[in-house]
Every structure is written in C-alpha cells, then in structure tokens.
Design a protein around this motif. Sequence first.
Motif, mmCIF file in Angstrom:
data_model
loop_
_atom_site.group_PDB
_atom_site.id
_atom_site.type_symbol
_atom_site.label_atom_id
_atom_site.label_comp_id
_atom_site.label_asym_id
_atom_site.label_seq_id
_atom_site.Cartn_x
_atom_site.Cartn_y
_atom_site.Cartn_z
ATOM 1 N N ASP A 260 0.804 -1.223 0.000
ATOM 2 C CA ASP A 260 0.000 0.000 0.000
ATOM 3 C C ASP A 260 0.840 1.278 0.000
ATOM 4 O OD1 ASP A 260 -2.277 -1.539 0.005
ATOM 5 O OD2 ASP A 260 -2.589 -1.401 2.169
ATOM 6 N N ILE A 261 1.908 1.301 0.773
ATOM 7 C CA ILE A 261 2.612 2.574 0.966
ATOM 8 C C ILE A 261 4.049 2.584 0.458
ATOM 9 C CG2 ILE A 261 1.194 3.003 3.023
ATOM 10 C CD1 ILE A 261 3.697 2.507 4.715
ATOM 11 N N CYS A 262 4.564 1.420 0.001
ATOM 12 C CA CYS A 262 5.979 1.349 -0.395
ATOM 13 C C CYS A 262 6.127 1.225 -1.908
ATOM 14 C CB CYS A 262 6.676 0.159 0.270
ATOM 15 S SG CYS A 262 6.697 0.220 2.072
ATOM 16 N N SER A 263 7.319 1.560 -2.375
ATOM 17 C CA SER A 263 7.638 1.339 -3.777
ATOM 18 C C SER A 263 7.792 -0.152 -4.021
ATOM 19 C CB SER A 263 8.937 2.077 -4.137
ATOM 20 O OG SER A 263 10.008 1.628 -3.318
ATOM 21 N N ASN B 27 4.454 7.484 -1.445
ATOM 22 C CA ASN B 27 4.143 8.901 -1.276
ATOM 23 C C ASN B 27 5.384 9.614 -0.750
ATOM 24 O OD1 ASN B 27 3.219 11.440 -0.652
ATOM 25 N ND2 ASN B 27 1.443 10.748 0.525
ATOM 26 N N PRO B 28 6.011 10.458 -1.534
ATOM 27 C CA PRO B 28 7.257 11.115 -1.114
ATOM 28 C C PRO B 28 7.124 11.939 0.152
ATOM 29 C CG PRO B 28 6.818 11.485 -3.447
ATOM 30 C CD PRO B 28 5.586 10.870 -2.872
ATOM 31 N N GLN B 29 5.887 12.317 0.488
ATOM 32 C CA GLN B 29 5.691 13.137 1.676
ATOM 33 C C GLN B 29 5.737 12.327 2.967
ATOM 34 O OE1 GLN B 29 1.982 15.215 1.023
ATOM 35 N NE2 GLN B 29 2.915 16.724 -0.335
ATOM 36 N N MET B 30 5.647 11.026 2.818
ATOM 37 C CA MET B 30 5.726 10.170 3.999
ATOM 38 C C MET B 30 7.179 9.904 4.339
ATOM 39 S SD MET B 30 2.734 7.311 3.392
ATOM 40 C CE MET B 30 3.062 6.594 5.004
ATOM 41 N N CYS C 7 11.141 1.700 3.836
ATOM 42 C CA CYS C 7 9.685 1.715 3.988
ATOM 43 C C CYS C 7 9.210 0.373 4.557
ATOM 44 C CB CYS C 7 9.031 1.985 2.641
ATOM 45 S SG CYS C 7 7.218 1.944 2.678
ATOM 46 N N SER C 8 9.788 -0.731 4.090
ATOM 47 C CA SER C 8 9.389 -2.053 4.597
ATOM 48 C C SER C 8 9.766 -2.216 6.071
ATOM 49 C CB SER C 8 10.050 -3.159 3.768
ATOM 50 O OG SER C 8 11.462 -3.018 3.770
ATOM 51 N N ASP C 9 10.861 -1.595 6.500
ATOM 52 C CA ASP C 9 11.219 -1.620 7.921
ATOM 53 C C ASP C 9 10.166 -0.892 8.746
ATOM 54 O OD1 ASP C 9 13.595 -2.946 7.351
ATOM 55 O OD2 ASP C 9 14.720 -1.087 7.127
ATOM 56 N N ASP C 10 9.705 0.224 8.202
ATOM 57 C CA ASP C 10 8.674 0.998 8.894
ATOM 58 C C ASP C 10 7.394 0.175 9.010
ATOM 59 O OD1 ASP C 10 8.351 3.922 9.869
ATOM 60 O OD2 ASP C 10 6.484 3.542 8.777
ATOM 61 N N CYS C 11 7.066 -0.579 7.975
ATOM 62 C CA CYS C 11 5.883 -1.441 8.011
ATOM 63 C C CYS C 11 6.026 -2.521 9.088
ATOM 64 C CB CYS C 11 5.660 -2.099 6.650
ATOM 65 S SG CYS C 11 4.922 -0.997 5.408
#
Length: 264
Positions: free
Chosen positions: A37-40, A48-51, A62-66
């Motif tokens: 949903d939120i990662c490349s 979303n570059p703003q995240m 991003c996957s670490d954040d997930c």
Amino acid sequence: MKLMLLSAALAYIETIAASLGNTFPTYKSCVESCSSDICSSDGYYFANPQMISLPLLFLWKCSDDCQYRCMWGVVETFQKKGWPPPQFHGKISMNGWVWSAIFHSRDTPFTELMDYLSAFGLVFSSAYGIGMRLLLYKRRLFSIAFTFLCLLFYVNHAIYLSSGLFDYKYNLFANIIVGAFLVLNCIIFIVMNRTLPQTKPLAIAVATISGALYLEIIDFPPFLWVLDAHSLWHLLTAPVTHYFWRYIIQDTKYLQKEFSRWIY
C-alpha cells in the motif's frame, strides 16, 4: 571445521524456536499489505514522497517501517486475547558497544551478526585475559598453546555464524560456555590472590555479571514498553566495565612492581 565437542553437546539442548511475533500469520499479512500500500515496488522508498519514517536518522526502509507498525498491531491483538506480548525478530542478547548500538537502531542480518560477534568477542577476550593472567608464572609453552586454541575457537565461531542461517542455539551455548569459563577463572584468581586489593573490583564485576546473566536467559514483556530483560541486562553490565578496568589497572601496577623487583 566444526567444534565437535560443542556439536555433540548441542544435541542434548532443546531447539530454540524463532521469535513468535514475526512468524505470526497476522503479522506477515500486515507487513505484506502495508508494503504493497505505501511502499515502492522494491520496498525501499515510500510511494508517497511526503511520507517519512519516524526514525529517519537510522535510514529505515519503507518495509522496515511497516514491520514496526505491524509489530504494535500484533501486540495489541495479543493483549486483547489476554496473551503475553510476543518477541519479534531474534533474541535481542569500544567495538562491542558500538555494534550493539548500531544493531539495536538498525536491525539487518549484517548488523545482527556484527553485534553478536562483537559481544562474544568482548566476553571471549576477557576470558582470554584472565586465563593468561593465571598462566603468567607457568611455562611459556602453556600460554602459547592457550593463545592458539583461543584464536582457533574464535575464528571457527565467526566463520560458522557467518555461513548460512544464524544459529541462535549454538551462539547461546557458546556464550554460556565462555561466560562460565570466565567466571570460573575469575573466582580461581580471587581465591588465590584474596589478599591483593585488585581482587575486590574483580569480585564486584563477577558478582554483577553473574546476576545480570539471569536477565539474558529469561525474557518478559517490556515494562511500559521500554524496559525488557535485555535492556536491563545492558543496564547492569555497564558498571561491570568500570570495575573490570579498575581491576586491570590495579593489577597492572602490581605486576609492574613485582617485575621491577625481579630485575633489580
């Protein structure tokens, strides 16, 4: 070459399972959905570059954040069911402290390996040092043989853990064996030299590390989601360095005086 003695002993130890949290189906599906949903596509950047990831300083993907977000979701689910919070991703367990800080801030297979090898090296070098101290007045051949065996053991240990999947069971067993060897040799030194003042800080260090070892073996949910058994282990081992170095400095000064008497 594997250490045959350790391999034989490990056959009688219960298998240590992987951490429950990151094997839970809900956690796995959450990470997959979040990454989608939120990662490349490669899972590295946010779509979303703003995240941005909260721990931006440590360059989380991003996957670490997930993984971090989904971890708390599973913990909340366990709490609602009245189950104890599960553990996630491993047995969290001047060079040793640096790699410990790096690994606890940025958990990757490489930083995990370096943390474990550095921590083991810290314990192992202490055991080697006290062993050499006990052999100080023995024939030089004993010190050479002891040094060779220690080098062989550590190199074999590092090569084994670096090849294939990380063997948590073996690593735990090796640390317990070396830790017990260290404590035993320290006790022998303290008893043999109980009239020397440098044995007092060494005794304090040994007593503290022996008590803290219990925290490294057991595990319990973090108090206020901050202080768990492993963090308290680090807290108690911090003063050990102070007292162990006090012993080293005092014992070095003592040996300098002893050697100067022999020379003159």
